[in-house]
Scaffold this motif. Structure first.
Motif, PDB file in Angstrom:
ATOM      1  N   GLY A   1     -27.350  22.731 -18.531  1.00 18.74           N
ATOM      2  CA  GLY A   1     -28.527  23.592 -18.476  1.00 18.74           C
ATOM      3  C   GLY A   1     -29.450  23.132 -17.364  1.00 18.74           C
ATOM      4  O   GLY A   1     -29.040  22.386 -16.454  1.00 18.74           O
ATOM      5  N   TYR A   2     -30.696  23.589 -17.427  1.00 21.70           N
ATOM      6  CA  TYR A   2     -31.641  23.242 -16.370  1.00 21.70           C
ATOM      7  C   TYR A   2     -31.935  21.748 -16.422  1.00 21.70           C
ATOM      8  O   TYR A   2     -32.231  21.200 -17.483  1.00 21.70           O
ATOM      9  CB  TYR A   2     -32.927  24.048 -16.531  1.00 21.70           C
ATOM     10  CG  TYR A   2     -33.928  23.735 -15.440  1.00 21.70           C
ATOM     11  CD1 TYR A   2     -33.736  24.261 -14.156  1.00 21.70           C
ATOM     12  CD2 TYR A   2     -35.019  22.916 -15.690  1.00 21.70           C
ATOM     13  CE1 TYR A   2     -34.633  23.952 -13.153  1.00 21.70           C
ATOM     14  CE2 TYR A   2     -35.919  22.604 -14.684  1.00 21.70           C
ATOM     15  CZ  TYR A   2     -35.722  23.132 -13.413  1.00 21.70           C
ATOM     16  OH  TYR A   2     -36.601  22.818 -12.413  1.00 21.70           O
ATOM     17  N   ASP A   3     -31.811  21.133 -15.278  1.00 21.21           N
ATOM     18  CA  ASP A   3     -32.057  19.691 -15.234  1.00 21.21           C
ATOM     19  C   ASP A   3     -33.352  19.403 -14.485  1.00 21.21           C
ATOM     20  O   ASP A   3     -33.492  19.775 -13.317  1.00 21.21           O
ATOM     21  CB  ASP A   3     -30.882  18.993 -14.543  1.00 21.21           C
ATOM     22  CG  ASP A   3     -31.054  17.494 -14.579  1.00 21.21           C
ATOM     23  OD1 ASP A   3     -30.848  16.923 -15.665  1.00 21.21           O
ATOM     24  OD2 ASP A   3     -31.444  16.926 -13.542  1.00 21.21           O
ATOM     25  N   PRO A   4     -34.336  18.732 -15.149  1.00 23.76           N
ATOM     26  CA  PRO A   4     -35.639  18.502 -14.508  1.00 23.76           C
ATOM     27  C   PRO A   4     -35.573  17.487 -13.366  1.00 23.76           C
ATOM     28  O   PRO A   4     -36.437  17.484 -12.490  1.00 23.76           O
ATOM     29  CB  PRO A   4     -36.507  17.990 -15.652  1.00 23.76           C
ATOM     30  CG  PRO A   4     -35.573  17.559 -16.722  1.00 23.76           C
ATOM     31  CD  PRO A   4     -34.291  18.251 -16.526  1.00 23.76           C
ATOM     32  N   ILE A   5     -34.541  16.646 -13.356  1.00 21.51           N
ATOM     33  CA  ILE A   5     -34.452  15.639 -12.281  1.00 21.51           C
ATOM     34  C   ILE A   5     -34.031  16.305 -10.979  1.00 21.51           C
ATOM     35  O   ILE A   5     -34.663  16.158  -9.940  1.00 21.51           O
ATOM     36  CB  ILE A   5     -33.468  14.527 -12.670  1.00 21.51           C
ATOM     37  CG1 ILE A   5     -33.952  13.855 -13.958  1.00 21.51           C
ATOM     38  CG2 ILE A   5     -33.309  13.528 -11.529  1.00 21.51           C
ATOM     39  CD1 ILE A   5     -32.970  12.909 -14.587  1.00 21.51           C
ATOM     40  N   LEU A   6     -32.922  17.115 -11.044  1.00 16.94           N
ATOM     41  CA  LEU A   6     -32.454  17.793  -9.818  1.00 16.94           C
ATOM     42  C   LEU A   6     -33.192  19.118  -9.603  1.00 16.94           C
ATOM     43  O   LEU A   6     -33.086  19.741  -8.560  1.00 16.94           O
ATOM     44  CB  LEU A   6     -30.952  18.057  -9.896  1.00 16.94           C
ATOM     45  CG  LEU A   6     -30.038  16.817  -9.927  1.00 16.94           C
ATOM     46  CD1 LEU A   6     -28.584  17.250  -9.894  1.00 16.94           C
ATOM     47  CD2 LEU A   6     -30.330  15.902  -8.743  1.00 16.94           C
TER      48      LEU A   6
ATOM     49  N   LEU B   1     -32.454  21.966 -10.968  1.00 20.76           N
ATOM     50  CA  LEU B   1     -31.534  23.115 -10.954  1.00 20.76           C
ATOM     51  C   LEU B   1     -30.541  22.992 -12.117  1.00 20.76           C
ATOM     52  O   LEU B   1     -30.525  21.979 -12.798  1.00 20.76           O
ATOM     53  CB  LEU B   1     -30.796  23.265  -9.614  1.00 20.76           C
ATOM     54  CG  LEU B   1     -30.267  22.011  -8.899  1.00 20.76           C
ATOM     55  CD1 LEU B   1     -28.971  21.564  -9.504  1.00 20.76           C
ATOM     56  CD2 LEU B   1     -30.083  22.335  -7.427  1.00 20.76           C
ATOM     57  N   ASP B   2     -29.725  24.065 -12.348  1.00 20.57           N
ATOM     58  CA  ASP B   2     -28.747  24.032 -13.437  1.00 20.57           C
ATOM     59  C   ASP B   2     -27.701  22.975 -13.162  1.00 20.57           C
ATOM     60  O   ASP B   2     -27.149  22.926 -12.049  1.00 20.57           O
ATOM     61  CB  ASP B   2     -28.060  25.391 -13.592  1.00 20.57           C
ATOM     62  CG  ASP B   2     -28.977  26.365 -14.308  1.00 20.57           C
ATOM     63  OD1 ASP B   2     -29.898  25.893 -15.010  1.00 20.57           O
ATOM     64  OD2 ASP B   2     -28.784  27.602 -14.168  1.00 20.57           O
ATOM     65  N   ALA B   3     -27.435  22.121 -14.163  1.00 18.77           N
ATOM     66  CA  ALA B   3     -26.511  21.015 -13.924  1.00 18.77           C
ATOM     67  C   ALA B   3     -25.890  20.550 -15.230  1.00 18.77           C
ATOM     68  O   ALA B   3     -26.315  20.946 -16.313  1.00 18.77           O
ATOM     69  CB  ALA B   3     -27.260  19.864 -13.276  1.00 18.77           C
ATOM     70  N   ILE B   4     -24.834  19.720 -15.076  1.00 17.23           N
ATOM     71  CA  ILE B   4     -24.268  19.051 -16.248  1.00 17.23           C
ATOM     72  C   ILE B   4     -24.829  17.628 -16.239  1.00 17.23           C
ATOM     73  O   ILE B   4     -24.795  16.936 -15.206  1.00 17.23           O
ATOM     74  CB  ILE B   4     -22.734  18.994 -16.181  1.00 17.23           C
ATOM     75  CG1 ILE B   4     -22.164  20.427 -16.169  1.00 17.23           C
ATOM     76  CG2 ILE B   4     -22.182  18.249 -17.401  1.00 17.23           C
ATOM     77  CD1 ILE B   4     -20.661  20.469 -16.034  1.00 17.23           C
ATOM     78  N   PHE B   5     -25.346  17.248 -17.377  1.00 20.08           N
ATOM     79  CA  PHE B   5     -26.008  15.949 -17.493  1.00 20.08           C
ATOM     80  C   PHE B   5     -25.186  15.105 -18.464  1.00 20.08           C
ATOM     81  O   PHE B   5     -24.920  15.518 -19.582  1.00 20.08           O
ATOM     82  CB  PHE B   5     -27.423  16.181 -18.024  1.00 20.08           C
ATOM     83  CG  PHE B   5     -28.204  14.937 -18.285  1.00 20.08           C
ATOM     84  CD1 PHE B   5     -29.008  14.387 -17.280  1.00 20.08           C
ATOM     85  CD2 PHE B   5     -28.165  14.307 -19.527  1.00 20.08           C
ATOM     86  CE1 PHE B   5     -29.752  13.242 -17.532  1.00 20.08           C
ATOM     87  CE2 PHE B   5     -28.891  13.157 -19.768  1.00 20.08           C
ATOM     88  CZ  PHE B   5     -29.699  12.610 -18.767  1.00 20.08           C
ATOM     89  N   VAL B   6     -24.749  13.898 -17.995  1.00 17.45           N
ATOM     90  CA  VAL B   6     -23.918  13.030 -18.837  1.00 17.45           C
ATOM     91  C   VAL B   6     -24.505  11.617 -18.834  1.00 17.45           C
ATOM     92  O   VAL B   6     -24.900  11.112 -17.774  1.00 17.45           O
ATOM     93  CB  VAL B   6     -22.462  12.976 -18.325  1.00 17.45           C
ATOM     94  CG1 VAL B   6     -21.680  11.859 -19.020  1.00 17.45           C
ATOM     95  CG2 VAL B   6     -21.765  14.308 -18.558  1.00 17.45           C
ATOM     96  N   GLY B   7     -24.613  11.028 -19.997  1.00 18.20           N
ATOM     97  CA  GLY B   7     -25.071   9.633 -20.078  1.00 18.20           C
ATOM     98  C   GLY B   7     -24.087   8.818 -20.910  1.00 18.20           C
ATOM     99  O   GLY B   7     -23.736   9.225 -22.004  1.00 18.20           O
ATOM    100  N   THR B   8     -23.600   7.672 -20.361  1.00 20.43           N
ATOM    101  CA  THR B   8     -22.656   6.839 -21.137  1.00 20.43           C
ATOM    102  C   THR B   8     -23.177   5.397 -21.164  1.00 20.43           C
ATOM    103  O   THR B   8     -23.683   4.894 -20.153  1.00 20.43           O
ATOM    104  CB  THR B   8     -21.251   6.835 -20.506  1.00 20.43           C
ATOM    105  OG1 THR B   8     -21.366   6.435 -19.146  1.00 20.43           O
ATOM    106  CG2 THR B   8     -20.601   8.210 -20.557  1.00 20.43           C
ATOM    107  N   PRO B   9     -23.033   4.747 -22.313  1.00 27.48           N
ATOM    108  CA  PRO B   9     -23.462   3.340 -22.381  1.00 27.48           C
ATOM    109  C   PRO B   9     -22.461   2.413 -21.699  1.00 27.48           C
ATOM    110  O   PRO B   9     -21.288   2.766 -21.577  1.00 27.48           O
ATOM    111  CB  PRO B   9     -23.505   3.072 -23.887  1.00 27.48           C
ATOM    112  CG  PRO B   9     -22.632   4.099 -24.525  1.00 27.48           C
ATOM    113  CD  PRO B   9     -22.497   5.240 -23.586  1.00 27.48           C
ATOM    114  N   VAL B  10     -22.942   1.250 -21.226  1.00 29.19           N
ATOM    115  CA  VAL B  10     -22.044   0.247 -20.621  1.00 29.19           C
ATOM    116  C   VAL B  10     -21.812  -0.839 -21.668  1.00 29.19           C
ATOM    117  O   VAL B  10     -22.765  -1.437 -22.166  1.00 29.19           O
ATOM    118  CB  VAL B  10     -22.688  -0.370 -19.362  1.00 29.19           C
ATOM    119  CG1 VAL B  10     -21.767  -1.425 -18.753  1.00 29.19           C
ATOM    120  CG2 VAL B  10     -23.019   0.724 -18.365  1.00 29.19           C
TER     121      VAL B  10
END
Ligand SMILES: Nc1ncnc2c1ncn2[C@@H]1O[C@H](COP(=O)(O)OP(=O)(O)OP(=O)(O)O)[C@@H](O)[C@H]1O
Ligand SMILES: [Mg+2]
Length: 476
Positions: free
Chosen positions: A124-129, A131-140
């Protein structure tokens, strides 16, 4: 050339193709989009986890920050995504170039979820970029399962949009090919549908101009069937037209013969060429005879015109055919005796009155014509037989003579108006050639059947049948 029908067909085809392409395109694009997005998400999650494994070395102090940045840059280019690596405190350790300070807008909630071990996937809309984007977060994860940081990947959707518009272009190209095919098909159909119709139109126009010889090529489809029906109609109209011409010619001919005699005899009398009284009287009698013949003919023609109106022209009532035959046979006895002909009547051996529902006067007329003909053509000394027979549902009468008979080839023709077998033979024998035509009209309009059985030189049997009627219920 595309005909009007062809044009209509082409327009319909094109409409169908365009609508079908649109529907297919929309369905297909939707599916492709979903598939592409899911693939991209999977790829991003996978890469995020891989990157997590790589940056463990950095957390352990075994890899310089510059190497981490290099790895992020290469991976980011490959994925067309922006990447951030954060330590457990939420500090940015490394980011792909171009992200600048924007990474600071990462929400605390997202970070908290990832650092607690969750993997986030969002579209959906990404406030960082912005624009519409896929946002993924993974733990290390460390080897021991502890969480030492987080990797965030943000891939704009515009990249996939290009792919989808490519698909649309492909669809449009396919539709274009379809339209070209539709045009070819319309051309072909124009030829197979419109051409025969135009031929029919031309033939109908020719027929309106009086040309009944026109025919159109017939075929097995509906238009072909129409053409066959048209040809049939043309043939029938042609026959009627021929008959009409024949009738006028015959009529003129029939009228001329007596008129010539009347004119010749009258002129002779006026010229005073004939002096003898007896001869004058003979001439006058001839004139009278021909006049009677003419009025007979006119009466018969009027009768036929009347009968052409069909069953409406008949005055139907229930009567006994047996009584009618007996009466007529009695009346003709005298004429038969005069010609020395033996007239015999055979009736069925029952008391049955043989009732029929028809126009009694007309049926009598048919029997009279049969008897007239039979007595006219039977030589003296021979026999004429009247036979009345009763069947389950009909009554039939046959009159057999011993005259010259009628050749088989001419039997179908004697029912036509003015037709006479061997005109030379019958000339002067009085007949006009309308009796049988009238008889046929009367019997057919009465719902009966009429026939002749004969062989040349062996006499003739003329007959007809009428449906039987049960007697009316007696009054109580
Ligand atoms: N019984 C018969 N035997 C032989 N030929 C016949 C017989 N009846 C009819 N025909 C032939 O059929 C022709 C047609 O008969 P039809 O009764 O229609 O006419 P017609 O008797 O000549 O004239 P009309 O009845 O109008 O006075 C006759 O001219 C004759 O050539
Ligand atoms: Mg006759």
């Amino acid at each position: 050339m595309i005909s009007k029908i062809g044009l209509k067909l082409t327009a319909s085809y094109i409409l169908v193709i365009v609508v079908a392409t649109l529907i297919l395109g929309l369905l297909f694009a939707g599916t492709a989009r979903r598939f592409l997005f899911e693939e991209k998400q999977r790829e991003l999650v996978h890469k995020g986890e891989q990157l997590g494994q790589t940056v463990i070395d950095f957390f352990n102090g075994e890899m310089p920050i510059s190497t981490v940045e290099k790895i992020l840059e290469v991976t980011g280019q490959h994925l067309e995504a922006k990447i951030m690596v954060l330590d457990p405190m939420g500090r940015r350790l490394a980011v792909t170039p171009g992200l600048g300070r924007r990474g600071a807008q990462l929400s605390r909630a997202d970070f908290a979820r990832v650092i607690s071990g969750e993997t986030i996937v969002r579209r959906g809309y990404d406030p960082i970029l912005e624009l519409d984007a896929i946002f993924v977060g993974t733990p290390v994860h460390t080897k021991h399962g502890q969480i030492t940081g987080a990797v965030f990947l943000i891939a704009p959707l515009t990249v996939m949009g290009g792919l989808i518009s490519g698909l649309w272009r492909l669809g449009a190209f396919a539709a274009l090919i379809g339209v070209a095919f539709a045009l070819l098909l319309a051309l072909y159909l124009s030829r197979t549908i419109s051409a025969p119709i135009l031929k029919l139109k031309a033939a109908a126009a020719a027929m309106a101009q009086g040309n009944f010889k026109v025919r159109v090529p017939s075929g097995s489809d509906e238009i072909g069937a129409l053409a066959t029906a048209f040809n049939l109609m043309a043939a029938e109209l042609g026959k009627v037209e021929k008959l009409r011409k024949q009738l006028s010619a015959d009529l003129a001919h029939e009228l001329r013969a007596p008129l010539t005699i009347i004119q010749g005899q009258t002129e002779a009398l006026l010229d005073g060429v004939i002096e003898e009284e007896a001869e004058k009287e003979k001439f006058l009698r001839d004139i009278l005879g021909e006049t009677v013949r003419l009025s007979e003919m006119v009466r018969a023609l009027l009768e036929i015109a009347h009968l052409d109106r069909g069953a409406k022209a008949l005055n139907k009532q229930v009567f006994s055919l047996k009584t009618l035959i007996v009466t007529l046979a009695g009346k003709y006895q005298a004429i038969a005796q005069e010609k020395n002909i033996n007239l015999t009547t055979i009736l069925p051996p029952t008391d049955d009155l043989l009732l029929v529902e028809a126009d009694e006067a007309r049926i009598g007329q048919v029997v009279r014509n049969f008897l007239d003909n039979a007595l006219r053509y039977t030589p003296p000394g021979k026999e004429v037989l009247i036979r009345l027979q009763a069947q389950d549902t009909s009554v039939q009468i046959e009159i057999t003579d011993h005259g010259p008979g009628i050749p088989a080839a001419e039997q179908p023709l004697i029912w036509e108006r003015f037709y006479k077998v061997n005109k030379a033979r019958t000339a002067g024998e009085g007949g006009v050639g309308l009796g049988l035509a009238i008889a046929k009209e009367i019997i057919q309009a009465s719902g009966g059947q009429i026939w002749v059985k004969s062989a040349e030189g062996k006499g003739a049997t003329f007959g007809f049948s009428l449906p039987r009627t049960s007697p009316p219920a007696p009054l109580t």
